[in-house]
Design a protein around this motif. Sequence first.
Motif, mmCIF file in Angstrom:
data_model
loop_
_atom_site.group_PDB
_atom_site.id
_atom_site.type_symbol
_atom_site.label_atom_id
_atom_site.label_comp_id
_atom_site.label_asym_id
_atom_site.label_seq_id
_atom_site.Cartn_x
_atom_site.Cartn_y
_atom_site.Cartn_z
ATOM 1 N N SER A 1 88.569 -3.872 26.860
ATOM 2 C CA SER A 1 88.904 -2.590 26.229
ATOM 3 C C SER A 1 88.085 -1.445 26.818
ATOM 4 O O SER A 1 88.130 -0.324 26.311
ATOM 5 C CB SER A 1 88.683 -2.675 24.715
ATOM 6 O OG SER A 1 87.348 -3.071 24.418
ATOM 7 N N ARG B 1 87.311 1.199 29.882
ATOM 8 C CA ARG B 1 87.941 1.848 31.025
ATOM 9 C C ARG B 1 86.928 1.869 32.166
ATOM 10 O O ARG B 1 86.026 2.684 32.199
ATOM 11 C CB ARG B 1 88.412 3.263 30.675
ATOM 12 C CG ARG B 1 89.641 3.271 29.778
ATOM 13 C CD ARG B 1 90.777 2.525 30.457
ATOM 14 N NE ARG B 1 91.968 2.384 29.616
ATOM 15 C CZ ARG B 1 92.292 1.296 28.967
ATOM 16 N NH1 ARG B 1 91.481 0.239 29.000
ATOM 17 N NH2 ARG B 1 93.403 1.216 28.269
ATOM 18 N N ASN C 1 95.120 -1.640 33.368
ATOM 19 C CA ASN C 1 94.479 -1.964 32.097
ATOM 20 C C ASN C 1 95.474 -2.628 31.147
ATOM 21 O O ASN C 1 96.568 -2.117 30.920
ATOM 22 C CB ASN C 1 93.935 -0.683 31.449
ATOM 23 C CG ASN C 1 92.860 -0.026 32.293
ATOM 24 O OD1 ASN C 1 91.839 -0.642 32.601
ATOM 25 N ND2 ASN C 1 93.075 1.216 32.679
ATOM 26 N N SER D 1 94.917 -4.006 27.570
ATOM 27 C CA SER D 1 94.078 -4.269 26.402
ATOM 28 C C SER D 1 94.900 -4.870 25.268
ATOM 29 O O SER D 1 95.785 -4.217 24.707
ATOM 30 C CB SER D 1 93.399 -2.982 25.921
ATOM 31 O OG SER D 1 92.699 -3.214 24.717
ATOM 32 N N TYR E 1 93.822 -5.511 22.384
ATOM 33 C CA TYR E 1 93.430 -4.863 21.139
ATOM 34 C C TYR E 1 94.140 -3.529 20.955
ATOM 35 O O TYR E 1 94.439 -3.125 19.833
ATOM 36 C CB TYR E 1 91.914 -4.689 21.108
ATOM 37 C CG TYR E 1 91.188 -5.984 21.378
ATOM 38 C CD1 TYR E 1 91.294 -7.045 20.484
ATOM 39 C CD2 TYR E 1 90.441 -6.166 22.529
ATOM 40 C CE1 TYR E 1 90.653 -8.257 20.736
ATOM 41 C CE2 TYR E 1 89.806 -7.372 22.794
ATOM 42 C CZ TYR E 1 89.914 -8.410 21.900
ATOM 43 O OH TYR E 1 89.305 -9.605 22.150
ATOM 44 N N ALA E 2 94.427 -2.838 22.051
ATOM 45 C CA ALA E 2 95.168 -1.581 21.959
ATOM 46 C C ALA E 2 96.577 -1.845 21.444
ATOM 47 O O ALA E 2 97.096 -1.122 20.583
ATOM 48 C CB ALA E 2 95.221 -0.898 23.325
ATOM 49 N N HIS E 3 97.206 -2.899 21.943
ATOM 50 C CA HIS E 3 98.546 -3.253 21.464
ATOM 51 C C HIS E 3 98.496 -3.710 20.009
ATOM 52 O O HIS E 3 99.427 -3.441 19.237
ATOM 53 C CB HIS E 3 99.141 -4.356 22.350
ATOM 54 C CG HIS E 3 99.442 -3.907 23.741
ATOM 55 N ND1 HIS E 3 100.365 -2.933 24.029
ATOM 56 C CD2 HIS E 3 98.921 -4.287 24.935
ATOM 57 C CE1 HIS E 3 100.423 -2.732 25.337
ATOM 58 N NE2 HIS E 3 99.550 -3.542 25.908
ATOM 59 N N ALA F 1 96.446 -2.582 17.808
ATOM 60 C CA ALA F 1 96.302 -1.360 17.018
ATOM 61 C C ALA F 1 97.660 -0.708 16.774
ATOM 62 O O ALA F 1 97.938 -0.202 15.677
ATOM 63 C CB ALA F 1 95.371 -0.382 17.730
ATOM 64 N N VAL F 2 98.528 -0.740 17.796
ATOM 65 C CA VAL F 2 99.874 -0.184 17.645
ATOM 66 C C VAL F 2 100.666 -0.993 16.616
ATOM 67 O O VAL F 2 101.364 -0.428 15.762
ATOM 68 C CB VAL F 2 100.609 -0.174 19.001
ATOM 69 C CG1 VAL F 2 102.065 0.252 18.812
ATOM 70 C CG2 VAL F 2 99.913 0.766 19.977
#
Length: 218
Positions: free
Chosen positions: A187, A189, A200, A202, A204-206, A208-209
């Motif tokens: 996570s 950059r 990238n 991630s 965890y970013a997905h 979060a969505v």
Amino acid sequence: MSSNDTDINNKKQPPVPEPTLYRLPIYLTYLKLAKKAGLQYVSSTLIAKEMGIDSTQVTKDLSHTAIVGKTRVGYQVDQLISVLETFLRFNSVDYGYLFGAGSLGTALLLDHGLAQFGFAIRAAFDVNPDKVGLNMGGVKIYHLDDFARLKEPEVNIGILTVPVDEAQRVTDIMVSGGIKAIWNFTSVRIKTPEDVVVQNTSLYAHLAVIFNRLHRES
């Protein structure tokens, strides 16, 4: 041939937009399923319907491969599969190293599906003495300190799955050792020279969505 013709032929083609590159493998998966179902031809309209997008977008995406469909018939499935696999380099092999043989790294080492997309992990590197020396999915895990000594010229891709506090340090080691492209699963950059390709991814970013969309009406 005139010098102007030579200049035109030597010009680099404009880069393919990233959203198109994301969609093309999805088209390819659909085409393989269509072939398995017995379809010989597919239209951009049919592909678009399955993907939930506009047919003009499908046509525009496929235009980057230079393939042209037949009027009122569409694209020949076998031919389009071959063209996409060649365009995406899925029918050749690029080699990579994995850095960080934790739970996610191990899962990638055991994912033999990557080979179907033209990617093979040649070796893995870690600093955990419990990991070093093991063989995961046919890939041996070495100590990170051995990377510079073991680096092979044909291996230009590095998969980064280390803890976040080690991400930049390991990135610097990868770049100094000759890695030209990094698939970053952390996570963080990471910072690299301009000539190093970074993608990238991630999880965890997905996540979060997903959480945001799931609980938006709560």
